[in-house]
Design a protein around this motif. Structure first.
Motif, short mmCIF file in Angstrom:
data_model
loop_
_atom_site.label_atom_id
_atom_site.label_comp_id
_atom_site.label_asym_id
_atom_site.label_seq_id
_atom_site.Cartn_x
_atom_site.Cartn_y
_atom_site.Cartn_z
N HIS A 242 3.18 -5.67 -1.09
CA HIS A 242 1.87 -6.29 -0.87
C HIS A 242 1.01 -6.25 -2.13
CE1 HIS A 242 -2.17 -6.86 0.83
NE2 HIS A 242 -2.50 -5.76 0.17
N CYS A 243 1.00 -5.15 -2.83
CA CYS A 243 0.12 -4.98 -3.99
C CYS A 243 0.51 -5.87 -5.16
CB CYS A 243 0.10 -3.51 -4.43
SG CYS A 243 -0.89 -2.48 -3.34
N GLN B 123 11.04 -5.35 5.70
CA GLN B 123 11.13 -4.00 5.14
C GLN B 123 11.79 -4.10 3.76
OE1 GLN B 123 9.77 -1.20 6.33
NE2 GLN B 123 8.91 -2.50 7.93
N PRO B 124 10.98 -4.39 2.73
CA PRO B 124 11.57 -4.50 1.40
C PRO B 124 12.14 -3.18 0.91
CG PRO B 124 9.18 -4.65 1.29
CD PRO B 124 9.54 -4.56 2.74
N GLU B 125 13.03 -3.26 -0.05
CA GLU B 125 13.66 -2.07 -0.61
C GLU B 125 12.63 -1.37 -1.50
OE1 GLU B 125 15.65 0.82 -2.48
OE2 GLU B 125 15.13 -0.85 -3.78
N PHE B 126 12.31 -0.15 -1.17
CA PHE B 126 11.21 0.57 -1.81
C PHE B 126 11.36 0.67 -3.32
CE2 PHE B 126 9.21 4.52 -3.29
CZ PHE B 126 7.89 4.24 -2.95
N LYS B 127 12.49 1.18 -3.78
CA LYS B 127 12.65 1.43 -5.22
C LYS B 127 12.52 0.14 -6.02
CE LYS B 127 15.67 3.64 -8.58
NZ LYS B 127 16.95 4.29 -8.83
N THR B 128 13.12 -0.93 -5.55
CA THR B 128 13.05 -2.22 -6.24
C THR B 128 11.62 -2.72 -6.32
OG1 THR B 128 15.27 -2.78 -5.45
CG2 THR B 128 13.87 -4.62 -6.17
N GLU B 129 10.90 -2.65 -5.22
CA GLU B 129 9.52 -3.15 -5.18
C GLU B 129 8.56 -2.25 -5.95
OE1 GLU B 129 9.02 -6.11 -4.35
OE2 GLU B 129 10.88 -6.47 -3.28
N GLY C 80 -4.23 1.75 8.71
CA GLY C 80 -3.53 0.47 8.59
C GLY C 80 -2.15 0.50 9.19
N THR C 81 -1.47 -0.64 9.07
CA THR C 81 -0.17 -0.80 9.69
C THR C 81 0.99 -0.86 8.70
OG1 THR C 81 -0.42 -3.21 9.72
CG2 THR C 81 -1.17 -2.01 11.68
N MET C 82 0.70 -0.97 7.41
CA MET C 82 1.77 -1.06 6.42
C MET C 82 2.42 0.30 6.18
SD MET C 82 0.63 -3.50 3.25
CE MET C 82 -0.99 -2.82 3.01
N ASN C 83 3.71 0.26 5.92
CA ASN C 83 4.37 1.46 5.43
C ASN C 83 4.43 1.36 3.90
OD1 ASN C 83 6.72 -0.06 4.70
ND2 ASN C 83 7.53 0.17 6.76
N ALA C 84 4.93 2.39 3.25
CA ALA C 84 4.94 2.43 1.78
C ALA C 84 5.77 1.29 1.18
CB ALA C 84 5.44 3.78 1.29
N ASN C 85 6.88 0.96 1.82
CA ASN C 85 7.73 -0.14 1.33
C ASN C 85 6.95 -1.44 1.31
OD1 ASN C 85 9.38 2.06 2.21
ND2 ASN C 85 11.15 0.71 2.30
N LYS D 299 6.18 7.81 -2.39
CA LYS D 299 7.56 7.87 -1.91
C LYS D 299 7.71 6.92 -0.73
CE LYS D 299 8.15 12.71 -3.22
NZ LYS D 299 7.80 12.39 -4.55
N SER D 300 8.92 6.51 -0.45
CA SER D 300 9.14 5.61 0.69
C SER D 300 8.77 6.29 2.00
CB SER D 300 10.59 5.13 0.74
OG SER D 300 11.46 6.23 0.95
N THR D 301 8.75 7.60 2.00
CA THR D 301 8.41 8.36 3.21
C THR D 301 6.92 8.69 3.31
OG1 THR D 301 8.94 10.41 2.05
CG2 THR D 301 10.70 9.41 3.39
N SER D 302 6.13 8.29 2.28
CA SER D 302 4.68 8.54 2.32
C SER D 302 4.08 7.84 3.54
CB SER D 302 4.02 8.02 1.05
OG SER D 302 4.50 8.69 -0.09
#
Length: 150
Positions: A39-40, A93-99, A29-34, A21-24
């Motif tokens: 990145h992957c 901060q990319p859009e989570f759902k799209t990515e 590390g420093t990355m957020n879920a978005n 989830k975007s809130t995970s």
């Protein structure tokens, strides 16, 4: 090491990505879920020849990279917070759902290449077999999904 070309490993990765989830929150590390889902995508795109890395690092550095090549696909887990290629760093901060959808699409597209024989050479590590590419992609995704507790 599991391979993204194996049906069970492919399904496992997809289930874990879908659980993200975007809130995970990251355990390290420093990355957020978005940022992580964006990145992957990079290493998969490089494996498929859709994206290039800067390979202007000099002969000696390339030789050092080749010494560590097997660490990309062997059974030993990567250390937490290891550095990444600058091209893979996501600062916005990319859009989570799209990515997330884009990552799932890439994972599925990559999985269909299990019989491919003419892989592009990795710009830093050199040639990989299909087996090595499959293991390397699984290992990278597994590393980041574990980063987020999945």
């Amino acid at each position: 090491m599991k391979s993204l070309f194996e049906t069970e490993a492919h399904q496992d990765i997809l289930q874990r990505i879908n659980a993200l989830k975007s809130t995970s929150k990251a355990k390290w590390g420093t990355m957020n879920a978005n940022q992580m889902v964006k990145h992957c995508q990079g290493p998969i795109k490089v494996a498929m020849g859709k994206e290039q890395l800067n390979a202007n690092i000099g002969f000696m550095k390339k030789m050092v990279f080749k010494l560590f090549k097997s660490s990309l696909y062997n059974d030993r887990p990567w250390k937490q917070s290891i550095p990444t290629a600058p091209e893979y760093v996501v600062r916005d901060q990319p859009e989570f759902k799209t990515e997330k959808v884009a990552l799932i699409d890439l994972v599925n597209e990559f999985n269909k290449l299990k019989d491919k024989t003419d892989w592009v050479a990795h710009p830093l590590f050199g040639n990989f077999t299909a087996d090595q590419w499959g293991k390397a992609q699984y290992k990278h995704l597994d590393h980041h999904l574990r980063q987020f507790g999945l």
